[in-house]
Design a protein around this motif. Structure first.
Motif, mmCIF file in Angstrom:
data_model
loop_
_atom_site.group_PDB
_atom_site.id
_atom_site.type_symbol
_atom_site.label_atom_id
_atom_site.label_comp_id
_atom_site.label_asym_id
_atom_site.label_seq_id
_atom_site.Cartn_x
_atom_site.Cartn_y
_atom_site.Cartn_z
ATOM 1 N N ALA A 401 0.845 -1.192 0.000
ATOM 2 C CA ALA A 401 0.000 0.000 0.000
ATOM 3 C C ALA A 401 0.882 1.244 0.000
ATOM 4 O O ALA A 401 2.021 1.219 0.484
ATOM 5 N N GLY A 402 0.313 2.356 -0.529
ATOM 6 C CA GLY A 402 1.025 3.627 -0.515
ATOM 7 C C GLY A 402 2.214 3.629 -1.457
ATOM 8 O O GLY A 402 2.425 2.710 -2.253
ATOM 9 N N GLY A 403 3.014 4.677 -1.386
ATOM 10 C CA GLY A 403 4.316 4.741 -2.053
ATOM 11 C C GLY A 403 4.332 4.380 -3.523
ATOM 12 O O GLY A 403 5.264 3.731 -3.985
ATOM 13 N N GLY A 404 3.315 4.772 -4.292
ATOM 14 C CA GLY A 404 3.306 4.497 -5.712
ATOM 15 C C GLY A 404 2.604 3.231 -6.129
ATOM 16 O O GLY A 404 2.692 2.814 -7.292
ATOM 17 N N VAL A 405 1.878 2.596 -5.192
ATOM 18 C CA VAL A 405 1.156 1.351 -5.470
ATOM 19 C C VAL A 405 -0.319 1.662 -5.728
ATOM 20 O O VAL A 405 -0.914 2.504 -5.047
ATOM 21 N N GLN A 406 -0.917 0.986 -6.699
ATOM 22 C CA GLN A 406 -2.355 1.104 -6.924
ATOM 23 C C GLN A 406 -3.124 0.519 -5.750
ATOM 24 O O GLN A 406 -2.764 -0.526 -5.225
ATOM 25 N N GLY A 407 -4.196 1.154 -5.385
ATOM 26 C CA GLY A 407 -5.053 0.618 -4.349
ATOM 27 C C GLY A 407 -6.245 -0.125 -4.932
ATOM 28 O O GLY A 407 -6.688 0.146 -6.050
ATOM 29 N N GLY A 408 -6.746 -1.074 -4.167
ATOM 30 C CA GLY A 408 -7.955 -1.779 -4.561
ATOM 31 C C GLY A 408 -7.794 -2.723 -5.731
ATOM 32 O O GLY A 408 -8.746 -2.954 -6.478
ATOM 33 N N VAL A 409 -6.607 -3.314 -5.887
ATOM 34 C CA VAL A 409 -6.374 -4.219 -7.019
ATOM 35 C C VAL A 409 -5.945 -5.590 -6.506
ATOM 36 O O VAL A 409 -5.403 -5.728 -5.403
#
Length: 470
Positions: A401-409
């Motif tokens: 999570a966070g730091g350039g990561v897509q959420g909800g995938v």
């Protein structure tokens, strides 16, 4: 013919050269140091290699291996075959005490706009589902704890390699010269494999993880024992002069240089650590968010760790790892009593982790902080004995999570039983490559010359998982 004797018997170290140079040259060096925030990165060559999405990492290490089919990867087929012989061929397991197919003991619910499925073990983490990138296709090369822990932490199943925290601080340094760049917040359990999971290996010793214990004080001898500050300063001055003399005689030695740096850092930490651990400036709402008022003591212990992790990255510490508290049924390692053990472990970490994610977001820190949740492997979809699960390295779930990561995938897929990966199979090397990429580092270029070749965290493996990047 006699020798003029106008030569130095030992080569000059960089520090000795600056000390012996003119005041003007030393002033130039001082100005450069004062303007450089990457205090520990002088040994790395060219990092960062590209624009970074994340500045810091918080690694939530789930010691023992949570069961993927009971947490984040629901498998309805297990309910169909529950109590029956497992319908496909099984691989040898750690204890080879394999029982019948075992359905999940907990229901799953879809959370957020993304509809990510999360077990009722994690209602608070479920509330943060739209921040999470679930990876269901992680694998390990090792089915037992010690080697799997080394593999997760260092990219090698053998003892003695540098940990990912050490590689990160070697490549990027720290933005705080008064605290270590790599901190391990020990909840009470040191994992199988011991502190070598957090070691610097063949990297300079200054990059090893500094372990903060759960008690007060978190670091031994952090409070000065001398009667006055002046007396302590004179003692430290003597130690420094003796160290410098030994360093000059040795002609430049990494162990001595690292010891000197650690003494200097320890002195500065006497002020920084008590301030870090003093949470009286936190609001009651924040303490409640992290679970510090919870009736279950381990929730309070882990909540304090999560809050401290946030305070560390606020102060520029590059890499923070959290280990789990004890007393929950042998870590997440439920070879028996799966229900009791997993419920206690989940109760320990669920609310604090959700609080951490929410707090980072509301403070504007989540976009620059990479949060990783992972154990060393998963667990079998069939029972060990009657009511446990054995180790399963063939498919398990982690999330970022966070730091350039897509959420909800969701990325990758295990088979209908959650036993083996069938789509987008990943290895720990791919996790490390992706973490470094988000920090602005090309994992193929972050190297250290050792034993005749250029070594790296990912060895000769690793691919960045671009599909989960924002």
């Amino acid at each position: 013919m006699s020798h003029c004797h106008r030569y130095r018997p030992q080569p000059l170290s960089r520090r000795d050269l600056l000390k012996s140079a003119s005041c003007g040259f030393a002033a130039v060096a001082l100005q450069a140091l004062l303007g450089d925030n990457s205090f520990a990165a002088s040994d790395a060559s060219s990092a960062p290699h590209h624009a970074a999405k994340a500045k810091n990492v918080i690694f939530l290490y789930m010691d023992g291996g949570p069961s993927q089919v009971d947490t984040f990867d629901p498998k309805p087929a297990l309910a169909k075959y529950d109590g029956q012989p497992f319908p496909t061929k099984t691989e040898p397991t750690q204890f080879n005490n394999n029982g019948a197919t075992l359905a999940s003991l907990w229901k799953f619910k879809q959370y957020g706009e993304s509809g990510l499925p999360v077990s009722e073990l994690f209602p608070h983490i479920g509330s943060q589902a739209d921040k999470l990138a679930m990876i269901h296709s992680m694998t390990s090369e090792f089915p037992e704890h010690t080697s799997a822990n080394y593999f997760l932490h260092t990219g090698s199943g053998l003892q003695g390699r540098p940990s990912m925290g050490a590689w990160t601080t070697y490549g990027l340094g720290s933005e705080n010269q008064d605290l270590p760049g790599f901190v391990v917040l020990n909840g009470g359990l040191i994992p199988p494999g011991g502190i070598d999971n957090f070691n610097s290996g063949f990297l300079p010793a200054a990059y090893q993880g500094s372990i903060f214990n759960p008690g007060d004080p978190p670091v031994a001898n952090i409070r000065p024992a001398d009667r006055t500050a002046a007396l302590q300063k004179r003692k430290l001055g003597l130690i420094e002069r003796l160290d410098r003399a030994a360093q000059a005689n040795a002609g430049g030695d990494d162990q001595l240089e690292s010891a000197i740096k650690n003494y200097e850092l320890a002195y500065r930490m006497q002020t920084a650590v008590p301030e870090l651990m003093d949470i009286r400036d936190e609001t009651p709402a924040t303490l409640e968010m992290y679970g510090l008022n919870d009736k279950f003591n381990n929730t309070k212990v882990y909540g304090r760790q999560c809050l401290t992790a946030r305070r560390l990255i606020e102060r520029g510490v590059r890499f923070v790892e959290l280990t789990c508290p004890g007393g929950n049924g042998d870590r997440w390692d439920q070879h028996s009593n799966l229900k009791e053990g997993h419920e206690k472990n989940a109760q320990t970490v669920d609310k604090p982790i959700a609080g951490l994610l929410a707090d980072l977001q509301q403070r504007g820190l989540l976009d620059s902080t990479l949060v990783v949740f992972a154990g060393e492997f998963g667990r079998t979809p069939f029972a060990q004995g009657a009511n446990g699960r054995d180790h399963n390295p063939f498919a398990f779930t982690i999330w970022m999570a966070g730091g350039g990561v897509q959420g909800g995938v969701r990325y990758g897929q295990s088979d209908e039983f959650g036993y083996k990966t069938i789509e987008n199979r990943l290895m720990i090397h791919d996790l490390h490559a992706t973490m470094l990429h988000l920090l602005g580092v090309n994992h193929e270029q972050l190297t250290f010359r050792f034993s005749g070749r250029d070594m790296r965290l990912t060895d000769v493996h690793g691919e960045v998982v671009h599909d989960i990047l924002a």
